[in-house]
Design an enzyme around this catalytic site. Structure first.
Site, PDB file in Angstrom:
ATOM      1  N   ASP A  76       0.810  -1.223   0.000  1.00 53.94           N
ATOM      2  CA  ASP A  76       0.000   0.000   0.000  1.00 53.94           C
ATOM      3  C   ASP A  76       0.843   1.273   0.000  1.00 53.94           C
ATOM      4  O   ASP A  76       2.063   1.223   0.199  1.00 53.94           O
ATOM      5  CB  ASP A  76      -0.970  -0.014   1.188  1.00 53.94           C
ATOM      6  CG  ASP A  76      -0.340  -0.593   2.463  1.00 53.94           C
ATOM      7  OD1 ASP A  76       0.902  -0.585   2.572  1.00 53.94           O
ATOM      8  OD2 ASP A  76      -1.076  -1.062   3.340  1.00 53.94           O
ATOM      9  N   ASN A 145      -7.355  -3.205  14.368  1.00 50.63           N
ATOM     10  CA  ASN A 145      -8.748  -3.470  13.979  1.00 50.63           C
ATOM     11  C   ASN A 145      -8.860  -4.662  13.020  1.00 50.63           C
ATOM     12  O   ASN A 145      -9.904  -4.889  12.429  1.00 50.63           O
ATOM     13  CB  ASN A 145      -9.384  -2.220  13.363  1.00 50.63           C
ATOM     14  CG  ASN A 145      -8.723  -1.798  12.050  1.00 50.63           C
ATOM     15  OD1 ASN A 145      -7.788  -2.460  11.584  1.00 50.63           O
ATOM     16  ND2 ASN A 145      -9.181  -0.712  11.463  1.00 50.63           N
ATOM     17  N   HIS A 147      -7.145  -5.045  10.181  1.00 45.72           N
ATOM     18  CA  HIS A 147      -6.909  -4.796   8.748  1.00 45.72           C
ATOM     19  C   HIS A 147      -5.633  -5.478   8.268  1.00 45.72           C
ATOM     20  O   HIS A 147      -4.692  -5.703   9.025  1.00 45.72           O
ATOM     21  CB  HIS A 147      -6.933  -3.287   8.416  1.00 45.72           C
ATOM     22  CG  HIS A 147      -5.745  -2.493   8.860  1.00 45.72           C
ATOM     23  ND1 HIS A 147      -5.831  -1.166   9.244  1.00 45.72           N
ATOM     24  CD2 HIS A 147      -4.417  -2.798   8.961  1.00 45.72           C
ATOM     25  CE1 HIS A 147      -4.636  -0.713   9.550  1.00 45.72           C
ATOM     26  NE2 HIS A 147      -3.759  -1.678   9.394  1.00 45.72           N
ATOM     27  N   GLU A 152      -9.613  -2.072   5.448  1.00 44.49           N
ATOM     28  CA  GLU A 152     -10.234  -1.863   6.747  1.00 44.49           C
ATOM     29  C   GLU A 152     -11.451  -2.781   6.887  1.00 44.49           C
ATOM     30  O   GLU A 152     -11.930  -3.333   5.887  1.00 44.49           O
ATOM     31  CB  GLU A 152     -10.662  -0.392   6.875  1.00 44.49           C
ATOM     32  CG  GLU A 152      -9.526   0.623   6.697  1.00 44.49           C
ATOM     33  CD  GLU A 152      -8.572   0.716   7.890  1.00 44.49           C
ATOM     34  OE1 GLU A 152      -8.532  -0.224   8.722  1.00 44.49           O
ATOM     35  OE2 GLU A 152      -7.843   1.727   7.989  1.00 44.49           O
TER      36      GLU A 152
HETATM   37  C1  F6R Z   1       1.528  -1.802   6.034  1.00 42.59           C
HETATM   38  C2  F6R Z   1       0.159  -2.305   6.114  1.00 42.59           C
HETATM   39  C3  F6R Z   1      -0.603  -2.381   7.402  1.00 42.59           C
HETATM   40  C4  F6R Z   1       0.269  -2.681   8.625  1.00 42.59           C
HETATM   41  C5  F6R Z   1      -0.580  -2.613   9.897  1.00 42.59           C
HETATM   42  C6  F6R Z   1       0.254  -2.843  11.134  1.00 42.59           C
HETATM   43  O1  F6R Z   1       2.034  -1.868   4.723  1.00 42.59           O
HETATM   44  O2  F6R Z   1      -0.377  -2.647   5.103  1.00 42.59           O
HETATM   45  O3  F6R Z   1      -1.608  -3.348   7.294  1.00 42.59           O
HETATM   46  O4  F6R Z   1       0.858  -3.923   8.479  1.00 42.59           O
HETATM   47  O5  F6R Z   1      -1.203  -1.382   9.983  1.00 42.59           O
HETATM   48  O6  F6R Z   1       1.172  -1.817  11.272  1.00 42.59           O
HETATM   49  P1  F6R Z   1       2.309  -1.843  12.399  1.00 42.59           P
HETATM   50  O7  F6R Z   1       3.250  -2.918  12.023  1.00 42.59           O
HETATM   51  O8  F6R Z   1       2.942  -0.480  12.302  1.00 42.59           O
HETATM   52  O9  F6R Z   1       1.617  -2.098  13.683  1.00 42.59           O
END
Ligand code: F6R
Length: 251
Positions: A76, A145, A147, A152
């Protein structure tokens, strides 16, 4: 250990510390590249992969592992952030991984969050993944959450790369990566859940107590769009690697 009712039950590894999780995931990545120098990797950004990439850089040096022929696709990117923005995921990848291994930047793609036509960028991203032969190993983190990527809760399990609105909690969680006074974009370009499920193998890493409810919902709750990561139970080759804190709410 395998958990969960219906679905295919991902393999679960619970390790003692964040450092062990990072090393285990880095080893998976290194082994994939060692076995197949032309591997196609799906990569994640954020706090969880930081120690993973650090460990991978060390392993690559130690084993003289070459990424020259590897292709990669990041999950992303924020809409509106160019690759030079310090909080962009393109910048994150260079700083935390790409600048420290011999990967060819032309083969390491991150969605372009400033494309004039974001719909066309999304379609071209999907095409590029298909033309590369599909993703062999996809690395994922997980949001508190549930995701995956920036899919989301509410995202369709067959969703493809597209523009999405970020949840308020996600914007808050990621605000620390932004320069003071700058707000987190409201939208992102993300691979869809369907895109992710097309990977031949998936490794999800989770560390810290704040991820415990999401890991419990992913593995032991219903398979539902309310917890996007529960879609991983529809895939035959998923490994979830977490530390004790992230596994604490599993039954
Ligand atoms: C990042 C992504 C997100 C993260 C998630 C956890 O490319 O797609 O899904 O993996 O938000 O983020 P952290 O590791 O910062 O807790």
């Amino acid at each position: 250990m395998r958990l969960g009712g219906m679905g295919m039950a991902p393999e679960l590894m619970v390790l003692d510390s964040e450092a062990e999780v990072a090393m285990a995931v880095a080893r998976r990545l290194a082994a994939t590249v060692a076995q197949m120098p032309t591997a196609v990797l799906g990569l994640a950004t954020g706090g969880t992969p930081m120690p993973i990439y650090k460990a991978l850089i060390a392993l690559a040096a130690e084993k003289r592992l070459s990424f020259r022929m590897v292709r990669s696709f990041n999950l992303d990117e924020y809409v509106g952030l160019s690759a030079s923005h310090p909080a962009s995921f393109a910048h994150f990848m260079r700083e935390n991984l790409f600048d420290h291994i011999d990967i060819d930047l032309a083969r390491a793609r991150v969605p372009n969050g400033v494309a004039a036509d974001l719909g066309a960028e999304a379609a071209s991203y999907e095409r590029a993944i298909a033309e590369a032969g599909g993703i062999g190993l996809q690395i994922l983190g997980i949001g508190a959450n549930g995701h995956i990527g920036f899919n989301e809760p509410g995202s369709a399990f067959n969703s493809r790369t597209r523009v999405v609105d970020l949840a308020e909690a996600t914007r808050q969680a990621n605000s620390s990566y932004f320069p003071a006074g700058e707000s987190v974009p409201g939208q992102a370009l993300t691979m869809g859940i369907g895109t992710i499920l097309n990977a031949r193998e998936i490794v999800l890493a989770a560390t810290g107590a704040h991820k415990a409810p999401a890991i419990a919902a992913t593995l032991a709750g219903p398979i539902t769009i309310d917890c996007p990561a529960s879609a991983l139970r529809l895939h035959a080759r998923v490994t979830i690697i977490c530390d004790r804190a992230a596994a604490a709410q599993l039954p």
